[in-house]
Design an enzyme around this catalytic site. Sequence first.
Site, PDB file in Angstrom:
ATOM      1  N   CYS A 121       0.833  -1.194   0.000  1.00  0.00           N
ATOM      2  CA  CYS A 121       0.000   0.000   0.000  1.00  0.00           C
ATOM      3  C   CYS A 121       0.876   1.255   0.000  1.00  0.00           C
ATOM      4  O   CYS A 121       1.877   1.331   0.715  1.00  0.00           O
ATOM      5  CB  CYS A 121      -0.910  -0.006   1.230  1.00  0.00           C
ATOM      6  SG  CYS A 121      -1.845   1.522   1.454  1.00  0.00           S
ATOM      7  N   ASP A 180       0.041  -6.128  -0.434  1.00  0.00           N
ATOM      8  CA  ASP A 180      -1.063  -6.411  -1.349  1.00  0.00           C
ATOM      9  C   ASP A 180      -0.663  -7.614  -2.193  1.00  0.00           C
ATOM     10  O   ASP A 180       0.380  -7.592  -2.859  1.00  0.00           O
ATOM     11  CB  ASP A 180      -1.341  -5.211  -2.264  1.00  0.00           C
ATOM     12  CG  ASP A 180      -1.811  -3.986  -1.496  1.00  0.00           C
ATOM     13  OD1 ASP A 180      -2.569  -4.161  -0.525  1.00  0.00           O
ATOM     14  OD2 ASP A 180      -1.427  -2.858  -1.871  1.00  0.00           O
TER      15      ASP A 180
END
Length: 282
Positions: A190, A197
């Site tokens: 992120c 992620d």
Amino acid sequence: MSSYENHQALDGLTLGKSTDYRDNYDVSLLQGVPRSLNRDPLGLTADNLPFHGADIWTLYELSWLNSQGLPQVAVGHVELDYTSVNLIESKSFKLYLNSFNQTRFDTWETVRQTLERDLRACAQGNVSVRLHRLDELEGQPVAHFHGTCIDDQDISIDNYQFTTDYLQHAVSGEKQVEETLVSHLLKSNCLITHQPDWGSIQIQYRGRKIDREKLLRYLVSFRHHNEFHEQCVERIFNDILRFCQPETLSVYARYTRRGGLDINPWRSNTDFVPATGRLARQ
């Protein structure tokens, strides 16, 4: 670290900050992030984008009250057009959806229209929303990305810092090939919180053959890279187009869910219809 990670346009985001959860409808919770933040460094402007596409969101934690106060639940499918001025920041989207929880709506269509209206206003672009009853989705099999998986290679890797160097001289021969390559090893972080992620990516192209080892090393180099999902997909598309120069290219990533949402961006310069079935990790 992204060149715009400390941009003032990100200062007002609730992402990475302590926030209160509201369970009564509040559109002010939605926050957008200008797509220009990552497009400008790539030399991309709204009038010269080399791709079309969308950001596909799946909303797994969507609930509200009907006119009699009975809770309703649905799975939402949202498509945000690539031409929108802003992408939708995911934490703000989650907080906004939570605000539906104790709010009464007369009909399902009212909920759908409310979502579509608010998301369009935040994104400053076209957004479509569909709501599914749970029985519509029962029995759907776990999907898989069509293509050849490039993950099972006997190679050693010790560099996880993002670089495009691997794509230099990554094509060979003059013969044109058409193939679809898949990797489940995509991991970025992120932009704000640096939380991981996790995603799977499908790359479909026609052009000179791309070296699979170099492509995999390039994808693995995102492991310490900080950008939003949508920005990573556009960067991958732009880098492959720049260094490998395929005639046609489609890049589609499906990320694991967080906060009841998954984000699945795709970009293409040819006819491409993304399969929207959830993958094994979704």
